[in-house]
Design a protein around this motif. Structure first.
Motif, PDB file in Angstrom:
ATOM      1  N   GLY A 252      47.948  21.018  99.126  1.00 32.89           N
ATOM      2  CA  GLY A 252      48.070  21.101  98.026  1.00 32.89           C
ATOM      3  C   GLY A 252      49.281  21.603  98.028  1.00 32.89           C
ATOM      4  O   GLY A 252      50.139  21.423  96.295  1.00 32.89           O
TER       5      GLY A 252
ATOM      6  N   ASN B 256      44.542  28.417 101.140  1.00 34.81           N
ATOM      7  CA  ASN B 256      43.551  27.601 101.649  1.00 34.81           C
ATOM      8  C   ASN B 256      44.389  27.335 103.010  1.00 34.81           C
ATOM      9  O   ASN B 256      44.086  27.063 104.174  1.00 34.81           O
ATOM     10  CB  ASN B 256      44.059  25.352 101.633  1.00 34.81           C
ATOM     11  CG  ASN B 256      43.261  25.416 100.252  1.00 34.81           C
ATOM     12  OD1 ASN B 256      42.641  25.954 100.242  1.00 34.81           O
ATOM     13  ND2 ASN B 256      44.344  24.039  99.781  1.00 34.81           N
TER      14      ASN B 256
ATOM     15  N   ARG C 297      40.712  21.238 103.357  1.00 34.92           N
ATOM     16  CA  ARG C 297      40.180  22.334 104.451  1.00 34.92           C
ATOM     17  C   ARG C 297      39.315  22.479 104.919  1.00 34.92           C
ATOM     18  O   ARG C 297      39.143  23.345 106.386  1.00 34.92           O
ATOM     19  CB  ARG C 297      40.685  23.085 102.989  1.00 34.92           C
ATOM     20  CG  ARG C 297      40.742  24.971 103.480  1.00 34.92           C
ATOM     21  CD  ARG C 297      40.489  26.185 102.782  1.00 34.92           C
ATOM     22  NE  ARG C 297      39.231  25.833 101.582  1.00 34.92           N
ATOM     23  CZ  ARG C 297      38.344  25.791 100.616  1.00 34.92           C
ATOM     24  NH1 ARG C 297      39.402  26.078  99.713  1.00 34.92           N
ATOM     25  NH2 ARG C 297      37.305  25.590  99.854  1.00 34.92           N
ATOM     26  N   GLU C 298      38.095  22.132 104.413  1.00 37.39           N
ATOM     27  CA  GLU C 298      37.142  23.083 104.767  1.00 37.39           C
ATOM     28  C   GLU C 298      36.336  21.809 105.917  1.00 37.39           C
ATOM     29  O   GLU C 298      36.327  21.947 107.599  1.00 37.39           O
ATOM     30  CB  GLU C 298      35.501  22.294 103.468  1.00 37.39           C
ATOM     31  CG  GLU C 298      35.785  23.302 102.707  1.00 37.39           C
ATOM     32  CD  GLU C 298      36.179  24.642 103.066  1.00 37.39           C
ATOM     33  OE1 GLU C 298      34.608  24.764 103.550  1.00 37.39           O
ATOM     34  OE2 GLU C 298      36.410  25.709 102.798  1.00 37.39           O
TER      35      GLU C 298
ATOM     36  N   ALA D 197      41.076  20.892  98.904  1.00 38.40           N
ATOM     37  CA  ALA D 197      39.823  21.757  99.221  1.00 38.40           C
ATOM     38  C   ALA D 197      38.864  21.450 100.258  1.00 38.40           C
ATOM     39  O   ALA D 197      38.392  21.767 101.226  1.00 38.40           O
ATOM     40  CB  ALA D 197      39.020  22.538  97.862  1.00 38.40           C
ATOM     41  N   GLY D 198      38.495  20.114  99.900  1.00 36.23           N
ATOM     42  CA  GLY D 198      38.077  19.274 101.185  1.00 36.23           C
ATOM     43  C   GLY D 198      38.683  18.727 102.799  1.00 36.23           C
ATOM     44  O   GLY D 198      37.586  18.888 103.403  1.00 36.23           O
TER      45      GLY D 198
ATOM     46  N   ALA E  89      47.259  27.520  95.894  1.00 35.53           N
ATOM     47  CA  ALA E  89      46.259  27.696  96.096  1.00 35.53           C
ATOM     48  C   ALA E  89      46.783  26.782  97.638  1.00 35.53           C
ATOM     49  O   ALA E  89      46.090  27.325  98.485  1.00 35.53           O
ATOM     50  CB  ALA E  89      45.892  26.794  95.258  1.00 35.53           C
TER      51      ALA E  89
ATOM     52  N   SER F  67      44.838  16.099  93.699  1.00 30.41           N
ATOM     53  CA  SER F  67      43.687  17.592  92.712  1.00 30.41           C
ATOM     54  C   SER F  67      43.338  18.416  94.043  1.00 30.41           C
ATOM     55  O   SER F  67      43.242  18.134  95.776  1.00 30.41           O
ATOM     56  CB  SER F  67      42.406  16.548  92.352  1.00 30.41           C
ATOM     57  OG  SER F  67      41.697  16.358  93.632  1.00 30.41           O
ATOM     58  N   LEU F  68      43.231  19.374  93.190  1.00 33.49           N
ATOM     59  CA  LEU F  68      43.056  20.600  94.733  1.00 33.49           C
ATOM     60  C   LEU F  68      41.445  20.839  95.084  1.00 33.49           C
ATOM     61  O   LEU F  68      41.557  21.308  95.911  1.00 33.49           O
ATOM     62  CB  LEU F  68      43.335  21.945  93.779  1.00 33.49           C
ATOM     63  CG  LEU F  68      44.418  22.204  92.822  1.00 33.49           C
ATOM     64  CD1 LEU F  68      45.649  23.957  91.958  1.00 33.49           C
ATOM     65  CD2 LEU F  68      45.492  22.686  94.502  1.00 33.49           C
ATOM     66  N   GLU F  69      41.036  19.791  94.412  1.00 31.32           N
ATOM     67  CA  GLU F  69      39.567  19.848  95.432  1.00 31.32           C
ATOM     68  C   GLU F  69      39.413  18.822  96.727  1.00 31.32           C
ATOM     69  O   GLU F  69      39.439  19.326  96.857  1.00 31.32           O
ATOM     70  CB  GLU F  69      38.648  18.683  93.727  1.00 31.32           C
ATOM     71  CG  GLU F  69      37.924  19.999  92.241  1.00 31.32           C
ATOM     72  CD  GLU F  69      39.282  20.051  92.041  1.00 31.32           C
ATOM     73  OE1 GLU F  69      40.162  19.113  91.341  1.00 31.32           O
ATOM     74  OE2 GLU F  69      39.167  20.832  90.934  1.00 31.32           O
ATOM     75  N   GLU F  70      40.247  17.791  96.532  1.00 31.05           N
ATOM     76  CA  GLU F  70      40.762  17.327  97.435  1.00 31.05           C
ATOM     77  C   GLU F  70      41.289  18.187  97.841  1.00 31.05           C
ATOM     78  O   GLU F  70      41.049  17.806  99.173  1.00 31.05           O
ATOM     79  CB  GLU F  70      41.814  15.729  96.782  1.00 31.05           C
ATOM     80  CG  GLU F  70      41.389  14.290  97.959  1.00 31.05           C
ATOM     81  CD  GLU F  70      42.605  13.884  97.275  1.00 31.05           C
ATOM     82  OE1 GLU F  70      42.764  12.984  98.067  1.00 31.05           O
ATOM     83  OE2 GLU F  70      43.131  13.580  96.447  1.00 31.05           O
TER      84      GLU F  70
END
Ligand code: FAD
Length: 307
Positions: free
Chosen positions: A105, A116, A78-79, A75-76, A112, A70-73
């Motif tokens: 991603g 990132n 990336r952080e 983003a995690g 996306a 998922s894109l949430e994953e």
């Protein structure tokens, strides 16, 4: 690849590709991976980098993880890279970062992924360092090259990437990227590819790698050489010696846990050396690729268990 090693590699990759076995090893086998992975978190990884830097070896840090769902994953992940880059800056570590595009991603949404990676490149710039986009299997070659080109077009010159000498297309890609001024790490390639698109024979893969390296050295363009192979290291050293090529124009890169004595010796002899330091919890795919590369890597892991 030689016939024996090709069979070994296929066998290992399909064995470890088994989902049940994968789950079992991931759950119970963290100690197995200790040989190749610098720790579960960035604090442990940065400590390893400190030790390497003291030996005159630079690092490239890889937060393990690929093919996010998922894109949430993404983003995690990336952080985590952003915090890692802050750590590199704070520690004044001699380190770059290496990022897998599918972790950001790429397979889900290339736009996306682009955003990132761009954020990571910007943070890397602030930390005075660079980002290498690792090259994954051939489904992502073109997309990864598009990504790095777009970032360069936008002025993010601190983004580099990788070409795999086993792919037939890499010779052409290398010439284009050279013209475009995009710095490269050259490797043999770690994925299972069909013979329609990749050299199946290890001698051809080696010769292609040497050819791509020479292409850079002849033109006086910096190149990173990701290989543990004595023939590759020896040829590069001899070539540089013969043609008076400055040592600032190339860098040997090797993986953490492999040939650490060779890495230290090369650094001591005045060559630029960078160690690829992976860390994190998602070590399983990385670990299985290392085991598939060489039976002796499997042996290293077994020996580590009984230490
Ligand atoms: P091999 O082909 O495995 O071995 C050739 C010979 O080298 C052996 O016969 C032996 O004589 C010697 N040798 C090799 N390893 C050892 C050892 N541990 N001890 C003693 N002798 C040894 N692949 C990708 O597809 N994408 C990437 O982005 C990528 N990034 C990489 C980054 C780095 C820094 C490195 C080092 C590798 C990377 N790879 C990547 C993996 C690469 O593609 C190869 O799969 C891997 O490096 C194995 O090839 P090799 O040239 O090291 O040696």
């Amino acid at each position: 690849m030689g016939r024996g090693s090709a069979v070994y590699r296929r066998l290992m990759l399909s064995l470890f590709g088994n989902r049940m076995l994968g789950r079992l090893i991931s759950r119970h086998g963290a100690r197995l991976a200790g040989r190749f992975v610098a720790g579960r978190d960035r604090t442990s990884a940065l400590l390893v980098v400190q030790r390497l830097n003291r030996l005159g070896i630079a690092a490239t840090l890889d937060h393990l993880g690929e093919s996010v769902r998922s894109l949430e994953e993404a983003a995690g992940f990336r952080e985590e890279y952003l915090r890692l880059l802050d750590g590199i800056k704070l520690q004044k570590a001699k380190a770059t970062v290496s990022v897998k595009p599918t972790q950001m991603g790429l397979a889900l949404d290339p736009e996306a992924c682009f955003r990132n990676v761009r954020q990571i490149a910007e943070r890397a710039k602030k930390a005075g360092t660079s980002v290498c986009l690792d090259m994954e299997d051939s489904r992502y070659t073109e997309l990864t090259l598009e990504l790095v080109r777009r970032l360069h077009d936008e002025g993010h010159r601190n983004v580099t990437t990788v070409l795999q000498s086993y792919l037939y297309r890499s010779e052409e890609d290398a010439s284009r990227l050279l013209e475009e001024g995009i710095p490269l790490r050259l490797v043999k390639g770690a994925y299972q590819e069909k013979k329609e698109i990749a050299y199946p024979n290890s001698e051809d893969i080696l010769l292609q790698l040497l050819k791509l390296i020479r292409l850079h050295l002849e033109q006086g363009v910096f190149v990173a050489i990701g290989s543990h192979d004595d023939r590759v290291i020896g040829e590069v050293r001899a070539y540089a010696e013969k043609f008076g090529i400055d040592r600032s124009l190339f860098e040997f890169q090797m993986l953490y846990g492999l040939r650490m004595n060779v890495q230290a010796e090369l650094a001591q002899s005045g060559y630029q050396v960078r160690c690829y330091v992976p860390y994190g919890r998602q070590w399983y795919p990385y670990f299985t690729r290392r085991l598939a590369e060489k039976p002796s890597n499997l042996w290293l892991v077994v020996r580590n268990l009984f230490r």
